[in-house]
Design a protein around this motif. Structure first.
Motif, PDB file in Angstrom:
ATOM      1  N   THR A  90       6.953 -14.695 -13.112  1.00  0.00           N
ATOM      2  CA  THR A  90       6.991 -15.529 -11.911  1.00  0.00           C
ATOM      3  C   THR A  90       5.573 -15.695 -11.402  1.00  0.00           C
ATOM      4  OG1 THR A  90       9.171 -14.653 -11.350  1.00  0.00           O
ATOM      5  CG2 THR A  90       7.962 -15.770  -9.604  1.00  0.00           C
ATOM      6  N   LEU A  91       5.133 -16.939 -11.277  1.00  0.00           N
ATOM      7  CA  LEU A  91       3.788 -17.243 -10.795  1.00  0.00           C
ATOM      8  C   LEU A  91       3.920 -17.932  -9.441  1.00  0.00           C
ATOM      9  CD1 LEU A  91       3.734 -17.322 -14.057  1.00  0.00           C
ATOM     10  CD2 LEU A  91       1.532 -18.438 -13.767  1.00  0.00           C
ATOM     11  N   THR A  92       3.470 -17.258  -8.394  1.00  0.00           N
ATOM     12  CA  THR A  92       3.546 -17.793  -7.037  1.00  0.00           C
ATOM     13  C   THR A  92       2.149 -18.189  -6.589  1.00  0.00           C
ATOM     14  OG1 THR A  92       5.425 -16.363  -6.530  1.00  0.00           O
ATOM     15  CG2 THR A  92       4.252 -17.318  -4.665  1.00  0.00           C
ATOM     16  N   ARG A  93       1.996 -19.465  -6.242  1.00  0.00           N
ATOM     17  CA  ARG A  93       0.689 -19.992  -5.851  1.00  0.00           C
ATOM     18  C   ARG A  93       0.688 -20.232  -4.339  1.00  0.00           C
ATOM     19  NH1 ARG A  93      -2.948 -23.118  -9.041  1.00  0.00           N
ATOM     20  NH2 ARG A  93      -1.365 -23.147 -10.663  1.00  0.00           N
ATOM     21  N   LYS A  94      -0.249 -19.588  -3.633  1.00  0.00           N
ATOM     22  CA  LYS A  94      -0.359 -19.749  -2.180  1.00  0.00           C
ATOM     23  C   LYS A  94      -1.821 -19.838  -1.789  1.00  0.00           C
ATOM     24  CE  LYS A  94       3.872 -17.333  -0.719  1.00  0.00           C
ATOM     25  NZ  LYS A  94       4.415 -16.294   0.195  1.00  0.00           N
ATOM     26  N   THR A  95      -2.073 -20.416  -0.623  1.00  0.00           N
ATOM     27  CA  THR A  95      -3.434 -20.414  -0.101  1.00  0.00           C
ATOM     28  C   THR A  95      -3.768 -19.012   0.417  1.00  0.00           C
ATOM     29  OG1 THR A  95      -2.761 -20.982   2.137  1.00  0.00           O
ATOM     30  CG2 THR A  95      -3.180 -22.822   0.622  1.00  0.00           C
ATOM     31  N   PRO A  96      -5.049 -18.652   0.459  1.00  0.00           N
ATOM     32  CA  PRO A  96      -5.418 -17.351   1.039  1.00  0.00           C
ATOM     33  C   PRO A  96      -4.911 -17.180   2.469  1.00  0.00           C
ATOM     34  CG  PRO A  96      -7.264 -18.250  -0.189  1.00  0.00           C
ATOM     35  CD  PRO A  96      -6.210 -19.333  -0.151  1.00  0.00           C
ATOM     36  N   ASP A  97      -4.935 -18.259   3.254  1.00  0.00           N
ATOM     37  CA  ASP A  97      -4.448 -18.153   4.635  1.00  0.00           C
ATOM     38  C   ASP A  97      -2.963 -17.807   4.667  1.00  0.00           C
ATOM     39  OD1 ASP A  97      -6.931 -18.703   5.662  1.00  0.00           O
ATOM     40  OD2 ASP A  97      -6.491 -20.800   6.175  1.00  0.00           O
ATOM     41  N   THR A 128       7.819  -6.104   2.940  1.00  0.00           N
ATOM     42  CA  THR A 128       7.577  -5.884   1.515  1.00  0.00           C
ATOM     43  C   THR A 128       6.149  -6.230   1.089  1.00  0.00           C
ATOM     44  OG1 THR A 128       8.533  -8.063   1.055  1.00  0.00           O
ATOM     45  CG2 THR A 128       9.981  -6.159   0.802  1.00  0.00           C
ATOM     46  N   ALA A 129       5.477  -7.135   1.809  1.00  0.00           N
ATOM     47  CA  ALA A 129       4.158  -7.601   1.354  1.00  0.00           C
ATOM     48  C   ALA A 129       3.091  -6.515   1.427  1.00  0.00           C
ATOM     49  CB  ALA A 129       3.724  -8.814   2.175  1.00  0.00           C
ATOM     50  N   VAL A 130       3.133  -5.700   2.476  1.00  0.00           N
ATOM     51  CA  VAL A 130       2.061  -4.722   2.669  1.00  0.00           C
ATOM     52  C   VAL A 130       2.012  -3.726   1.507  1.00  0.00           C
ATOM     53  CG1 VAL A 130       1.269  -2.808   4.116  1.00  0.00           C
ATOM     54  CG2 VAL A 130       2.012  -4.958   5.171  1.00  0.00           C
ATOM     55  N   ALA A 131       3.148  -3.116   1.215  1.00  0.00           N
ATOM     56  CA  ALA A 131       3.179  -2.138   0.122  1.00  0.00           C
ATOM     57  C   ALA A 131       2.911  -2.815  -1.219  1.00  0.00           C
ATOM     58  CB  ALA A 131       4.520  -1.408   0.103  1.00  0.00           C
ATOM     59  N   ALA A 132       3.368  -4.056  -1.372  1.00  0.00           N
ATOM     60  CA  ALA A 132       3.124  -4.773  -2.624  1.00  0.00           C
ATOM     61  C   ALA A 132       1.622  -4.988  -2.832  1.00  0.00           C
ATOM     62  CB  ALA A 132       3.864  -6.103  -2.620  1.00  0.00           C
ATOM     63  N   TRP A 133       0.929  -5.386  -1.784  1.00  0.00           N
ATOM     64  CA  TRP A 133      -0.523  -5.574  -1.891  1.00  0.00           C
ATOM     65  C   TRP A 133      -1.231  -4.255  -2.173  1.00  0.00           C
ATOM     66  CZ3 TRP A 133      -3.802  -9.317  -2.728  1.00  0.00           C
ATOM     67  CH2 TRP A 133      -3.407 -10.638  -2.499  1.00  0.00           C
ATOM     68  N   ARG A 134      -0.766  -3.181  -1.547  1.00  0.00           N
ATOM     69  CA  ARG A 134      -1.415  -1.880  -1.764  1.00  0.00           C
ATOM     70  C   ARG A 134      -1.326  -1.447  -3.224  1.00  0.00           C
ATOM     71  NH1 ARG A 134       1.005   1.096   3.693  1.00  0.00           N
ATOM     72  NH2 ARG A 134      -0.512   0.182   5.163  1.00  0.00           N
ATOM     73  N   ARG A 172     -10.248  -8.559  -0.555  1.00  0.00           N
ATOM     74  CA  ARG A 172     -10.224  -8.593   0.912  1.00  0.00           C
ATOM     75  C   ARG A 172      -8.790  -8.477   1.423  1.00  0.00           C
ATOM     76  NH1 ARG A 172      -9.240 -12.637   4.227  1.00  0.00           N
ATOM     77  NH2 ARG A 172      -9.449 -14.224   2.593  1.00  0.00           N
ATOM     78  N   LEU A 173      -7.855  -9.180   0.779  1.00  0.00           N
ATOM     79  CA  LEU A 173      -6.457  -9.098   1.184  1.00  0.00           C
ATOM     80  C   LEU A 173      -5.891  -7.700   0.926  1.00  0.00           C
ATOM     81  CD1 LEU A 173      -5.366 -12.583  -0.151  1.00  0.00           C
ATOM     82  CD2 LEU A 173      -5.267 -11.871   2.241  1.00  0.00           C
ATOM     83  N   GLN A 174      -6.262  -7.109  -0.191  1.00  0.00           N
ATOM     84  CA  GLN A 174      -5.777  -5.765  -0.498  1.00  0.00           C
ATOM     85  C   GLN A 174      -6.341  -4.746   0.497  1.00  0.00           C
ATOM     86  OE1 GLN A 174      -6.692  -3.981  -4.454  1.00  0.00           O
ATOM     87  NE2 GLN A 174      -4.473  -3.676  -4.572  1.00  0.00           N
ATOM     88  N   ALA A 175      -7.591  -4.927   0.884  1.00  0.00           N
ATOM     89  CA  ALA A 175      -8.177  -4.022   1.887  1.00  0.00           C
ATOM     90  C   ALA A 175      -7.447  -4.157   3.216  1.00  0.00           C
ATOM     91  CB  ALA A 175      -9.666  -4.330   2.054  1.00  0.00           C
ATOM     92  N   ARG A 176      -7.076  -5.382   3.566  1.00  0.00           N
ATOM     93  CA  ARG A 176      -6.322  -5.572   4.802  1.00  0.00           C
ATOM     94  C   ARG A 176      -4.980  -4.845   4.726  1.00  0.00           C
ATOM     95  NH1 ARG A 176      -4.797 -10.601   8.759  1.00  0.00           N
ATOM     96  NH2 ARG A 176      -3.512  -9.286  10.087  1.00  0.00           N
ATOM     97  N   ALA A 177      -4.341  -4.900   3.553  1.00  0.00           N
ATOM     98  CA  ALA A 177      -3.065  -4.202   3.390  1.00  0.00           C
ATOM     99  C   ALA A 177      -3.235  -2.693   3.554  1.00  0.00           C
ATOM    100  CB  ALA A 177      -2.465  -4.525   2.024  1.00  0.00           C
ATOM    101  N   HIS A 178      -4.290  -2.141   3.000  1.00  0.00           N
ATOM    102  CA  HIS A 178      -4.514  -0.700   3.111  1.00  0.00           C
ATOM    103  C   HIS A 178      -4.761  -0.276   4.561  1.00  0.00           C
ATOM    104  CE1 HIS A 178      -4.269   0.652  -1.011  1.00  0.00           C
ATOM    105  NE2 HIS A 178      -5.055  -0.320  -1.417  1.00  0.00           N
ATOM    106  N   ARG A 203      -2.468  -4.931  -8.883  1.00  0.00           N
ATOM    107  CA  ARG A 203      -3.605  -4.867  -9.808  1.00  0.00           C
ATOM    108  C   ARG A 203      -4.280  -6.231  -9.789  1.00  0.00           C
ATOM    109  NH1 ARG A 203      -2.309  -1.165 -14.957  1.00  0.00           N
ATOM    110  NH2 ARG A 203      -4.065  -2.371 -15.746  1.00  0.00           N
ATOM    111  N   LEU A 204      -5.563  -6.252  -9.476  1.00  0.00           N
ATOM    112  CA  LEU A 204      -6.297  -7.514  -9.373  1.00  0.00           C
ATOM    113  C   LEU A 204      -6.822  -7.881 -10.745  1.00  0.00           C
ATOM    114  CD1 LEU A 204      -8.191  -6.904  -6.008  1.00  0.00           C
ATOM    115  CD2 LEU A 204      -5.809  -7.605  -6.420  1.00  0.00           C
ATOM    116  N   LEU A 205      -6.364  -9.031 -11.250  1.00  0.00           N
ATOM    117  CA  LEU A 205      -6.697  -9.452 -12.612  1.00  0.00           C
ATOM    118  C   LEU A 205      -7.821 -10.477 -12.651  1.00  0.00           C
ATOM    119  CD1 LEU A 205      -3.097  -9.808 -14.106  1.00  0.00           C
ATOM    120  CD2 LEU A 205      -4.593  -7.801 -14.095  1.00  0.00           C
ATOM    121  N   HIS A 206      -8.021 -11.179 -11.538  1.00  0.00           N
ATOM    122  CA  HIS A 206      -9.062 -12.218 -11.478  1.00  0.00           C
ATOM    123  C   HIS A 206      -9.457 -12.345 -10.011  1.00  0.00           C
ATOM    124  CE1 HIS A 206     -11.204 -15.982 -12.088  1.00  0.00           C
ATOM    125  NE2 HIS A 206     -10.398 -16.603 -11.235  1.00  0.00           N
ATOM    126  N   ASP A 207     -10.718 -12.082  -9.701  1.00  0.00           N
ATOM    127  CA  ASP A 207     -11.131 -12.077  -8.292  1.00  0.00           C
ATOM    128  C   ASP A 207     -12.632 -12.326  -8.172  1.00  0.00           C
ATOM    129  OD1 ASP A 207     -10.616 -11.900  -5.570  1.00  0.00           O
ATOM    130  OD2 ASP A 207     -10.970  -9.737  -5.506  1.00  0.00           O
TER     131      ASP A 207
END
Length: 250
Positions: free
Chosen positions: A71-78, A92-98, A112-118, A101-105
């Motif tokens: 499943t490929l979900t495409r969203k804007t950073p905002d 569910t989003a917070v724990a999912a981001w924590r 930055r989004l993962q740091a916000r989740a942590h 695995r970042l494959l392309h960044d």
């Protein structure tokens, strides 16, 4: 190749294919956590300037790759960041981001989004209880429908509304208990553990985990609403509270 390694290899290949059109790509869910089974889907989120997928016209595309569903979900950073302010997504989003695995960044968007989740806590959504309680207003109609359909012998309609109650009450309760779940698959057990034995028994009966006749299952779904209303109705204004307490008293 072990199924987990195979899934990772597929994820990395798909990320490489989509990297030119993405600001960042992350692998989420059980494959990222290493808890996947051979039939788990591969969940990729793509940060992009546009939330439209050119191939499907929607934000989500499902593909089959080497025997695995991805499943490929495409969203804007905002829009990805907004999940941290929406209680229905944050559950569910917070724990999912924590656990992602970042494959392309290339520009650090995903990091930055993962740091916000942590760093995230429920204090960042001060109106979570009001949102959770307001969900009961809309679901009051399902309570009336379960009663009406049972009384008129419309068993399938009663069963459908009973299922809606069992499924849609879980996220408001999760917000009320300030839970964070890695995926929706974890939500049901997490809410049962947080809310306690009465909720767990009623949920199991309403959904068929515990065998019961149809009417008993419907009454169990109504018990779920009553439990949720007892916890949350105090966060509503007077007019909405009347709607919820009327349904609760049914």
């Amino acid at each position: 190749m072990h199924h987990h390694d195979h899934a990772l290899a597929i994820a990395e290949r798909l990320a490489a294919e989509h990297a030119p059109a993405a600001l960042g790509i992350g692998l989420f869910g059980s494959v990222a956590a290493g808890t996947d089974h051979p039939h788990s889907d591969i969940d990729l989120i793509l940060a992009a300037d546009s939330d439209t997928d050119n191939d499907t016209g929607t934000g989500t595309a499902v593909v089959q790759s080497e025997g695995r569903m991805a499943t490929l979900t495409r969203k804007t950073p905002d829009d990805l960041e907004a999940a941290f302010t929406r209680p229905w997504e944050a559950v569910t989003a917070v724990a999912a981001w924590r656990g992602a695995r970042l494959l392309h960044d290339p520009d650090g968007t995903m990091a930055r989004l993962q740091a916000r989740a942590h760093a995230w806590t429920w204090d960042q959504i001060p109106d979570a209880d009001h949102w959770a309680a307001s969900e009961l207003v809309g679901l009051a109609e399902e309570v009336h429908k379960v009663h009406g359909m049972l009384a008129t012998g419309r068993d399938r309609a009663a069963a459908a509304n009973r299922a809606i109650l069992a499924l849609q009450l879980a996220t408001p309760l999760a917000a009320a208990h300030r839970l964070t779940c890695g995926s929706e698959n974890d939500l049901w057990d997490a809410v049962a553990a947080a809310e306690g034995p009465a909720w767990a028994r009623a949920w199991d009966t309403a959904t068929g985990v515990a065998p019961a006749d149809h009417a008993t299952g419907c009454r169990a779904a109504l018990d779920l609403y009553r439990i949720a209303a007892d916890r949350l109705a105090g966060h509503l204004d007077a007019a909405d509270r009347v709607i919820v307490t009327t349904a609760r008293d049914l």
